[in-house]
Design an enzyme around this catalytic site. Structure first.
Site, PDB file in Angstrom:
ATOM      1  N   GLN A 164      42.106  47.202  46.841  1.00  0.00           N
ATOM      2  CA  GLN A 164      40.920  46.637  46.174  1.00  0.00           C
ATOM      3  C   GLN A 164      40.111  45.650  47.020  1.00  0.00           C
ATOM      4  OE1 GLN A 164      41.063  45.379  41.847  1.00  0.00           O
ATOM      5  NE2 GLN A 164      40.801  43.407  42.826  1.00  0.00           N
ATOM      6  N   GLU A 206      31.801  43.256  44.263  1.00  0.00           N
ATOM      7  CA  GLU A 206      31.838  41.832  44.612  1.00  0.00           C
ATOM      8  C   GLU A 206      31.057  41.546  45.891  1.00  0.00           C
ATOM      9  OE1 GLU A 206      35.850  40.341  44.570  1.00  0.00           O
ATOM     10  OE2 GLU A 206      36.061  40.730  42.433  1.00  0.00           O
ATOM     11  N   ASP A 243      44.135  42.211  48.605  1.00  0.00           N
ATOM     12  CA  ASP A 243      44.547  42.382  47.209  1.00  0.00           C
ATOM     13  C   ASP A 243      44.778  43.869  47.001  1.00  0.00           C
ATOM     14  OD1 ASP A 243      45.076  42.434  44.544  1.00  0.00           O
ATOM     15  OD2 ASP A 243      43.183  41.532  43.887  1.00  0.00           O
ATOM     16  N   ASP A 313      48.786  38.310  40.526  1.00  0.00           N
ATOM     17  CA  ASP A 313      47.554  38.263  39.715  1.00  0.00           C
ATOM     18  C   ASP A 313      47.851  38.978  38.402  1.00  0.00           C
ATOM     19  OD1 ASP A 313      45.041  38.482  38.576  1.00  0.00           O
ATOM     20  OD2 ASP A 313      44.233  39.850  40.077  1.00  0.00           O
ATOM     21  N   LYS A 338      43.073  32.454  37.064  1.00  0.00           N
ATOM     22  CA  LYS A 338      41.791  32.871  36.488  1.00  0.00           C
ATOM     23  C   LYS A 338      41.761  32.331  35.065  1.00  0.00           C
ATOM     24  CE  LYS A 338      41.448  37.423  38.815  1.00  0.00           C
ATOM     25  NZ  LYS A 338      41.954  38.826  38.722  1.00  0.00           N
ATOM     26  N   SER A 368      35.541  40.087  39.008  1.00  0.00           N
ATOM     27  CA  SER A 368      34.558  40.977  39.638  1.00  0.00           C
ATOM     28  C   SER A 368      33.225  40.965  38.885  1.00  0.00           C
ATOM     29  CB  SER A 368      35.110  42.395  39.749  1.00  0.00           C
ATOM     30  OG  SER A 368      35.620  42.822  38.504  1.00  0.00           O
TER      31      SER A 368
HETATM   32  P1  PGA Z   1      38.950  41.849  38.426  1.00  0.00           P
HETATM   33  O1  PGA Z   1      39.687  41.815  39.825  1.00  0.00           O
HETATM   34  O2  PGA Z   1      38.183  40.606  38.261  1.00  0.00           O
HETATM   35  O3  PGA Z   1      38.108  43.084  38.511  1.00  0.00           O
HETATM   36  O4  PGA Z   1      40.028  42.013  37.393  1.00  0.00           O
HETATM   37  C1  PGA Z   1      39.842  40.682  40.606  1.00  0.00           C
HETATM   38  C2  PGA Z   1      41.225  40.646  41.207  1.00  0.00           C
HETATM   39  O5  PGA Z   1      42.009  41.585  41.042  1.00  0.00           O
HETATM   40  O6  PGA Z   1      41.593  39.650  41.837  1.00  0.00           O
HETATM   41 ZN    ZN Z   2      43.838  40.785  41.989  1.00  0.00          ZN
END
Ligand code: PGA
Ligand code: ZN
Length: 436
Positions: A164, A206, A243, A313, A338, A368
């Site tokens: 990712q 992103e 990641d 995560d 987060k 994201s």
């Molecule tokens: P997401 O991914 O905000 O799309 O869930 C961000 C991450 O995996 O760190």
């Molecule tokens: Zn992540």
């Protein structure tokens, strides 16, 4: 005690053009705080749920009910409450919605309200948000080391490649401003390489370059080339961070690399990533196996935890209980924080404190789907997390957060920048530090 006078929700729009929730909290002394809920694409199954209306309007993504919940039950419960008591405010929110994934009122409604209250309390105290956070939680503010995406992938790029985020970190820099300069050079060097090869095709969700690669390894090779083209020695001042977001391409210990049409079990995936750790200057790796693969996480950490930072995560979803359980099993050594995974500021800080108590490092992270909201820059600095992950080096929903860190650095001084410090165990930084 500064009582809340009003709480107002409205629908606004995020960086993917999806509707999301904004909340204004106004205090009796006239101070106001505002925050917007971000939204993930590669979401953990145990994180707080964004309430969306479903149906056909806006592809089911409308947030009419979440906004009504802010203007109805949430506002009613919070008016008159003390905005300076963040734990008390979040306690009221949790009483209103005690469902495990916050599906009743919506994680989006709760997180925007919780963060807006934090902003209002800071404004009420006449402090910048980062200072309010460090005072409130008794933390030493630090300018974080960013992880910055160069190539997007996975769920952020139509699964064009499996991994990712292909990111860099610049721990050898002497300040945040220098990190930005080095990152700009690497980011555009990568774009130039893609253009020369005829593979430049815009950007992913992103802001990282769209990953027109034949394999995940080709992305890594190109990243190393870009670092060199920018005049840096890979693994010296600049290192790589990945990641993997492995939950997106596997479950129950069975993974599929769609790019190569290759099936892997957990052990194969760990071996493959271990090979990358030998071949490339990787300092940090996130979700190397799936969120349901606790044994794989523990195996990965046993084999490589003394060499690299291993971030949970989707695996721990900013949840203190899951962090403590993972720590007991030695299943990673860093937590991604987060706020919207937890749903409230208080719960996110609890997860942060649990990670620290386990001796882990932490990375405060955006999603994201983002907006002009800069709360996480302030949280990263104010909690003294040491690391910040925001996405790439293009598009204003990303740059606004880097730029906010520059402003804070001007105020705090670059001697509060954490760069150059080892992030976990005996990772590459120890050697680098010895050389400095
Ligand atoms: P997401 O991914 O905000 O799309 O869930 C961000 C991450 O995996 O760190
Ligand atoms: Zn992540």
């Amino acid at each position: 005690m500064i009582p809340i006078r009003s709480v107002a929700g409205r629908r606004v729009w995020d960086s993917r053009g999806n509707p999301t929730v904004e909340v204004d909290v106004t205090l009796e002394n006239g101070a106001m705080g505002r925050a917007i809920a971000p939204a993930g694409a590669s979401r953990g199954t145990r994180e707080a749920i964004d309430l969306r209306d479903g149906g056909t309007v806006l592809r089911g993504k409308n947030v009419g009910q979440a906004v009504s919940n802010v203007n109805g039950p949430i506002a009613t419960a919070l008016i008159g409450q003390n905005a300076s008591d963040q734990a008390g405010i979040d306690g009221v929110l949790l009483q209103l919605d005690n469902s495990p994934l916050k599906e009743q009122l919506g994680g989006n409604a709760l997180v925007a309200t919780s963060l807006a209250t934090l902003h209002a309390a800071a404004a009420g105290a006449g402090k910048p948000l980062w200072r309010h956070i460090s005072d409130h939680y008794e933390r030493t503010p630090l300018i974080p080391l960013p992880e910055i995406q160069i190539f997007g992938g996975g769920a952020h790029a139509g699964r064009r490649v499996d991994i990712q985020d292909f990111m860099i970190m610049v721990p050898g820099a002497s300040g945040f401003d220098e990190v930005m300069e080095v990152t700009s050079e690497v980011y555009f060097a990568a774009g130039d390489i893609m253009a020369q090869r005829g593979t430049l095709a815009g950007v992913a969700d992103e802001g990282g370059w769209w990953p027109m690669f034949r394999s995940n390894e080709e992305a890594l090779e190109t990243l190393v080339e870009a670092i060199e083209k920018a005049g840096e020695k890979p693994g010296d001042r600049v290192v790589i961070s990945l990641d993997v977001a492995a939950s997106e391409f596997g479950e129950n210990g069975a993974y599929t690399l769609s790019l190569e049409d290759r099936k892997l079990d957990s052990g194969d995936l760990i071996d493959m990533l271990g090979g990358w750790l030998d071949a490339y200057p990787i300092a940090s790796i996130e979700d190397p196996v799936g969120e349901d693969d606790a044994a794989g996480m523990a195996e990965f950490t046993k084999r490589f935890g003394d060499r690299v930072q291993i971030i949970g995560d989707d695996f721990v979803v900013t949840n203190a209980a899951l962090v403590l359980q993972a720590a007991k099993n030695n299943a990673c050594n860093c937590a991604l924080i987060k706020v919207n995974q937890a749903g409230t500021v208080t719960e996110a800080v609890e997860a942060f404190e649990a990670a620290e108590s386990a001796g882990w490092t932490t990375v405060v992270s955006a999603r994201s789907g983002e907006t002009e909201d800069v709360s996480i820059s302030h949280l990263g600095v104010g909690l003294g997390s040491g690391q910040l992950k925001v996405g790439s080096f293009q598009r204003s929903e990303r740059m606004v957060k880097w730029n906010e860190c520059l402003r804070i650095e001007d105020e705090l001084g670059s001697d509060r920048f954490v760069g150059g410090k080892p992030l976990a165990g005996t990772w590459w930084g120890q050697e680098n530090l010895a050389r400095r």
